[in-house]
Design a protein around this motif. Sequence first.
Motif, PDB file in Angstrom:
ATOM      1  N   ARG A  88       0.589  -0.808   0.057  1.00  0.00           N
ATOM      2  CA  ARG A  88      -0.251  -0.099  -0.121  1.00  0.00           C
ATOM      3  C   ARG A  88       0.712   0.910  -0.079  1.00  0.00           C
ATOM      4  O   ARG A  88       0.249   1.661  -0.807  1.00  0.00           O
ATOM      5  CB  ARG A  88      -0.569   0.070   1.537  1.00  0.00           C
ATOM      6  CG  ARG A  88      -2.376   1.208   1.207  1.00  0.00           C
ATOM      7  CD  ARG A  88      -3.349   0.810   2.474  1.00  0.00           C
ATOM      8  NE  ARG A  88      -4.794   1.793   1.830  1.00  0.00           N
ATOM      9  CZ  ARG A  88      -5.210   2.026   2.978  1.00  0.00           C
ATOM     10  NH1 ARG A  88      -5.362   1.113   3.574  1.00  0.00           N
ATOM     11  NH2 ARG A  88      -6.678   2.046   2.205  1.00  0.00           N
ATOM     12  N   HIS A  89       2.204   1.464   0.827  1.00  0.00           N
ATOM     13  CA  HIS A  89       2.741   2.004   0.643  1.00  0.00           C
ATOM     14  C   HIS A  89       3.023   2.876  -0.978  1.00  0.00           C
ATOM     15  O   HIS A  89       3.369   3.837  -0.735  1.00  0.00           O
ATOM     16  CB  HIS A  89       4.278   2.184   2.147  1.00  0.00           C
ATOM     17  CG  HIS A  89       5.256   3.133   1.777  1.00  0.00           C
ATOM     18  ND1 HIS A  89       4.814   4.986   2.883  1.00  0.00           N
ATOM     19  CD2 HIS A  89       6.416   2.922   1.142  1.00  0.00           C
ATOM     20  CE1 HIS A  89       5.764   5.390   1.795  1.00  0.00           C
ATOM     21  NE2 HIS A  89       6.980   4.564   1.471  1.00  0.00           N
ATOM     22  N   PHE A  90       3.508   1.717  -0.941  1.00  0.00           N
ATOM     23  CA  PHE A  90       4.870   2.043  -2.327  1.00  0.00           C
ATOM     24  C   PHE A  90       3.897   1.769  -3.699  1.00  0.00           C
ATOM     25  O   PHE A  90       4.142   2.276  -4.777  1.00  0.00           O
ATOM     26  CB  PHE A  90       5.559   0.586  -3.011  1.00  0.00           C
ATOM     27  CG  PHE A  90       7.075   1.033  -1.754  1.00  0.00           C
ATOM     28  CD1 PHE A  90       7.751   2.315  -1.825  1.00  0.00           C
ATOM     29  CD2 PHE A  90       7.214  -0.318  -1.160  1.00  0.00           C
ATOM     30  CE1 PHE A  90       8.547   2.090  -1.578  1.00  0.00           C
ATOM     31  CE2 PHE A  90       8.036   0.456  -0.311  1.00  0.00           C
ATOM     32  CZ  PHE A  90       9.211   1.467  -0.349  1.00  0.00           C
ATOM     33  N   GLN A  91       2.100   1.683  -3.387  1.00  0.00           N
ATOM     34  CA  GLN A  91       0.761   1.211  -3.997  1.00  0.00           C
ATOM     35  C   GLN A  91       0.908   0.625  -5.739  1.00  0.00           C
ATOM     36  O   GLN A  91       1.655   1.110  -6.867  1.00  0.00           O
ATOM     37  CB  GLN A  91       0.694   2.833  -4.950  1.00  0.00           C
ATOM     38  CG  GLN A  91       0.302   4.024  -4.036  1.00  0.00           C
ATOM     39  CD  GLN A  91       0.135   4.861  -4.021  1.00  0.00           C
ATOM     40  OE1 GLN A  91      -0.059   5.175  -5.879  1.00  0.00           O
ATOM     41  NE2 GLN A  91      -1.264   5.734  -3.169  1.00  0.00           N
ATOM     42  N   VAL A  92       1.917  -1.246  -5.339  1.00  0.00           N
ATOM     43  CA  VAL A  92       1.290  -1.985  -5.941  1.00  0.00           C
ATOM     44  C   VAL A  92       0.992  -2.758  -5.451  1.00  0.00           C
ATOM     45  O   VAL A  92       0.796  -3.169  -4.393  1.00  0.00           O
ATOM     46  CB  VAL A  92       3.414  -2.313  -6.295  1.00  0.00           C
ATOM     47  CG1 VAL A  92       4.696  -1.265  -6.707  1.00  0.00           C
ATOM     48  CG2 VAL A  92       3.890  -2.544  -4.614  1.00  0.00           C
ATOM     49  N   HIS A  93       0.582  -3.988  -6.482  1.00  0.00           N
ATOM     50  CA  HIS A  93      -0.221  -4.439  -5.975  1.00  0.00           C
ATOM     51  C   HIS A  93       0.621  -6.339  -6.314  1.00  0.00           C
ATOM     52  O   HIS A  93       2.378  -6.299  -6.059  1.00  0.00           O
ATOM     53  CB  HIS A  93      -0.504  -5.198  -7.805  1.00  0.00           C
ATOM     54  CG  HIS A  93      -1.828  -6.217  -7.241  1.00  0.00           C
ATOM     55  ND1 HIS A  93      -3.110  -6.419  -6.679  1.00  0.00           N
ATOM     56  CD2 HIS A  93      -2.010  -7.694  -7.574  1.00  0.00           C
ATOM     57  CE1 HIS A  93      -3.806  -7.081  -6.130  1.00  0.00           C
ATOM     58  NE2 HIS A  93      -3.447  -8.575  -7.115  1.00  0.00           N
ATOM     59  N   GLY A  94      -0.188  -6.972  -4.848  1.00  0.00           N
ATOM     60  CA  GLY A  94       0.616  -7.544  -4.483  1.00  0.00           C
ATOM     61  C   GLY A  94      -0.615  -8.917  -3.965  1.00  0.00           C
ATOM     62  O   GLY A  94      -1.572  -8.654  -3.950  1.00  0.00           O
ATOM     63  N   VAL A  95      -0.270 -10.561  -3.664  1.00  0.00           N
ATOM     64  CA  VAL A  95      -0.911 -11.817  -3.704  1.00  0.00           C
ATOM     65  C   VAL A  95      -0.265 -12.031  -2.831  1.00  0.00           C
ATOM     66  O   VAL A  95       0.869 -12.803  -2.656  1.00  0.00           O
ATOM     67  CB  VAL A  95      -0.903 -12.674  -5.088  1.00  0.00           C
ATOM     68  CG1 VAL A  95      -2.232 -13.415  -4.211  1.00  0.00           C
ATOM     69  CG2 VAL A  95      -1.774 -12.146  -6.205  1.00  0.00           C
ATOM     70  N   VAL A  96      -1.464 -12.260  -1.439  1.00  0.00           N
ATOM     71  CA  VAL A  96      -1.009 -12.448  -0.242  1.00  0.00           C
ATOM     72  C   VAL A  96      -1.426 -14.332  -0.208  1.00  0.00           C
ATOM     73  O   VAL A  96      -2.940 -14.488  -0.345  1.00  0.00           O
ATOM     74  CB  VAL A  96      -1.465 -12.154   1.224  1.00  0.00           C
ATOM     75  CG1 VAL A  96      -0.743 -12.525   2.447  1.00  0.00           C
ATOM     76  CG2 VAL A  96      -0.925 -11.012   0.603  1.00  0.00           C
ATOM     77  N   PHE A  97      -0.440 -15.954  -0.141  1.00  0.00           N
ATOM     78  CA  PHE A  97      -1.271 -16.778   0.199  1.00  0.00           C
ATOM     79  C   PHE A  97      -1.235 -16.934   1.800  1.00  0.00           C
ATOM     80  O   PHE A  97      -0.002 -16.483   2.201  1.00  0.00           O
ATOM     81  CB  PHE A  97       0.006 -17.745  -0.501  1.00  0.00           C
ATOM     82  CG  PHE A  97      -0.509 -18.091  -2.064  1.00  0.00           C
ATOM     83  CD1 PHE A  97      -1.240 -18.801  -2.541  1.00  0.00           C
ATOM     84  CD2 PHE A  97       0.261 -17.051  -2.516  1.00  0.00           C
ATOM     85  CE1 PHE A  97      -1.504 -19.520  -3.682  1.00  0.00           C
ATOM     86  CE2 PHE A  97      -0.152 -16.841  -3.988  1.00  0.00           C
ATOM     87  CZ  PHE A  97      -1.098 -18.166  -4.875  1.00  0.00           C
ATOM     88  N   MET A  98      -2.044 -17.790   2.501  1.00  0.00           N
ATOM     89  CA  MET A  98      -2.017 -17.481   4.117  1.00  0.00           C
ATOM     90  C   MET A  98      -1.892 -19.341   4.414  1.00  0.00           C
ATOM     91  O   MET A  98      -3.300 -19.794   3.157  1.00  0.00           O
ATOM     92  CB  MET A  98      -2.750 -16.991   4.827  1.00  0.00           C
ATOM     93  CG  MET A  98      -2.084 -15.391   4.059  1.00  0.00           C
ATOM     94  SD  MET A  98      -3.271 -14.187   5.612  1.00  0.00           S
ATOM     95  CE  MET A  98      -2.512 -13.677   6.710  1.00  0.00           C
ATOM     96  N   PRO A  99      -2.035 -19.853   5.540  1.00  0.00           N
ATOM     97  CA  PRO A  99      -2.878 -21.488   5.442  1.00  0.00           C
ATOM     98  C   PRO A  99      -4.377 -21.073   5.834  1.00  0.00           C
ATOM     99  O   PRO A  99      -4.318 -19.941   6.804  1.00  0.00           O
ATOM    100  CB  PRO A  99      -1.679 -21.220   6.805  1.00  0.00           C
ATOM    101  CG  PRO A  99      -0.646 -20.870   6.245  1.00  0.00           C
ATOM    102  CD  PRO A  99      -1.108 -19.546   6.327  1.00  0.00           C
ATOM    103  N   VAL A 100      -4.647 -21.939   5.643  1.00  0.00           N
ATOM    104  CA  VAL A 100      -6.530 -21.451   6.329  1.00  0.00           C
ATOM    105  C   VAL A 100      -6.400 -21.615   7.412  1.00  0.00           C
ATOM    106  O   VAL A 100      -7.347 -21.000   8.078  1.00  0.00           O
ATOM    107  CB  VAL A 100      -6.731 -22.800   5.671  1.00  0.00           C
ATOM    108  CG1 VAL A 100      -8.333 -23.244   6.105  1.00  0.00           C
ATOM    109  CG2 VAL A 100      -6.940 -22.878   3.981  1.00  0.00           C
ATOM    110  N   THR A 101      -5.216 -22.234   8.095  1.00  0.00           N
ATOM    111  CA  THR A 101      -5.164 -22.266   9.755  1.00  0.00           C
ATOM    112  C   THR A 101      -4.934 -20.670  10.478  1.00  0.00           C
ATOM    113  O   THR A 101      -5.236 -20.428  11.369  1.00  0.00           O
ATOM    114  CB  THR A 101      -4.444 -23.006  10.410  1.00  0.00           C
ATOM    115  OG1 THR A 101      -3.234 -22.992   9.906  1.00  0.00           O
ATOM    116  CG2 THR A 101      -4.584 -24.464   9.540  1.00  0.00           C
ATOM    117  N   THR A 102      -4.392 -19.811   9.761  1.00  0.00           N
ATOM    118  CA  THR A 102      -4.059 -18.488   9.864  1.00  0.00           C
ATOM    119  C   THR A 102      -5.188 -17.904  11.533  1.00  0.00           C
ATOM    120  O   THR A 102      -6.235 -18.085  10.245  1.00  0.00           O
ATOM    121  CB  THR A 102      -3.769 -17.058   8.863  1.00  0.00           C
ATOM    122  OG1 THR A 102      -2.752 -18.165   8.319  1.00  0.00           O
ATOM    123  CG2 THR A 102      -3.783 -16.731   9.273  1.00  0.00           C
ATOM    124  N   PRO A 103      -4.916 -17.485  11.601  1.00  0.00           N
ATOM    125  CA  PRO A 103      -6.019 -17.069  12.709  1.00  0.00           C
ATOM    126  C   PRO A 103      -6.608 -15.820  12.360  1.00  0.00           C
ATOM    127  O   PRO A 103      -5.942 -14.673  11.031  1.00  0.00           O
ATOM    128  CB  PRO A 103      -5.070 -16.095  14.184  1.00  0.00           C
ATOM    129  CG  PRO A 103      -3.794 -17.237  13.868  1.00  0.00           C
ATOM    130  CD  PRO A 103      -4.277 -17.760  12.543  1.00  0.00           C
TER     131      PRO A 103
END
Length: 416
Positions: A88-103
């Motif tokens: 968000r700071h640099f205004q670039v797009h990102g994709v975040v992969f997280m485990p299903v078990t993430t709180p």
Amino acid sequence: MTNAAVDDARDAMREIFPETPLQLNEHLSRRFGAEVWLKREDLSPVRSYKIRGAFNFFRKALREGSRDRVFVCASAGNHAQGFAFVCRHFQVHGVVFMPVTTPQQKIDKTRMFGGPFITIRLIGDIFDQCYAAARAHVEEIGGAMVPPFDHADIIEGQATVASEVQAQLPDGVRPDLVIMPVGGGGLSSGMTGYLEPSLGASAFLMVEPAGAPSLKESLKAGRAITLSKVDNFVDGAAVARLGDLNFEALKHFSESQVMAVPENAICVTITEMLNIEGVVLEPAGALSLAALAALDPETVRGKTIVAVVSGGNFDFERLPDVKERAMRHAGLKKYYVLRLAQRPGALRDFLNLLGPEDDIARFEYLKKSARNFGSILIGIETGRPENFADLLARFDAAGLGYQDITDNEILANLVI
């Protein structure tokens, strides 16, 4: 990595957040008879040090002309939040992969930090599974992978914690011991690389959860190994394999300089810091302080200690489980299966065996195991651990059949 490069990265970070405080903690200093300084990475904008590595990676990648690429990361939560904040700071797009078990709390915070600049994908039960999915996605779209720990720019960014510590300590104060949490090894490899020339290799203690001792087992084997099983309770540090670059940076340390702390002991630290200091720590954030509590008091008395506290992304829906684990570890709560006679007055006779500080926290009739006896699951809380020895002596004197299942992991998970 040079110290000058780390200092440059530290100065560049001031455009997105101020240095986190290094605080002399009076409570812990009195308790351990030492001078205990806490490096409060839980007070960064994303409540962990992970924002540092992400920022350093992005500033270098963008400087080299990668603005049009899609950035991708895999994270159990804290790296994801730092990644999202920096996207968000640099205004670039990102994709975040997280485990299903993430709180859920970490998922929500990641979405909040990244806003319209990130997309979240939940894949796999543990970090290593979602990391594999993230790498496959990078290959598919030609994106840029932002590793959580196994990259020189990430290590350099995490090393800024050490740069700040060195600048923040009062003149003439030199730490005898620096305690750091370990997951994939980014923080520990960065901090030791920065501070070892001045402090020496023996000044460091690295701490892992007992259910994911990837560094300790790798040092035993003499190579980076992949754990066959991981307990993801300490989700911010439950990594099956240390980073290859990170192991190269840490392989000269002794196995004795890595402590594996039981998950339930970490819960004791979480509840103590919340109740006494009002400090909210997630399991990974409490690792360093749990290790401090596990050390021989004589080895730390009179010493100057710096402990890195990171992070503070605690989901309060987990609090009942944390309290339960803490009480069991402290010996204040136990579970028994009782063989109780099925006759009038049997329950009253049992209740009369309890001491003045004993309290029933769980009572459940399991089944009729014989014509004249029934099985009871009972959880008992007490004020002092030694009360249980007296209670069991009364059980034995009364001829009461019982089995302690508190530490029987398989049975306890089934019935508790």
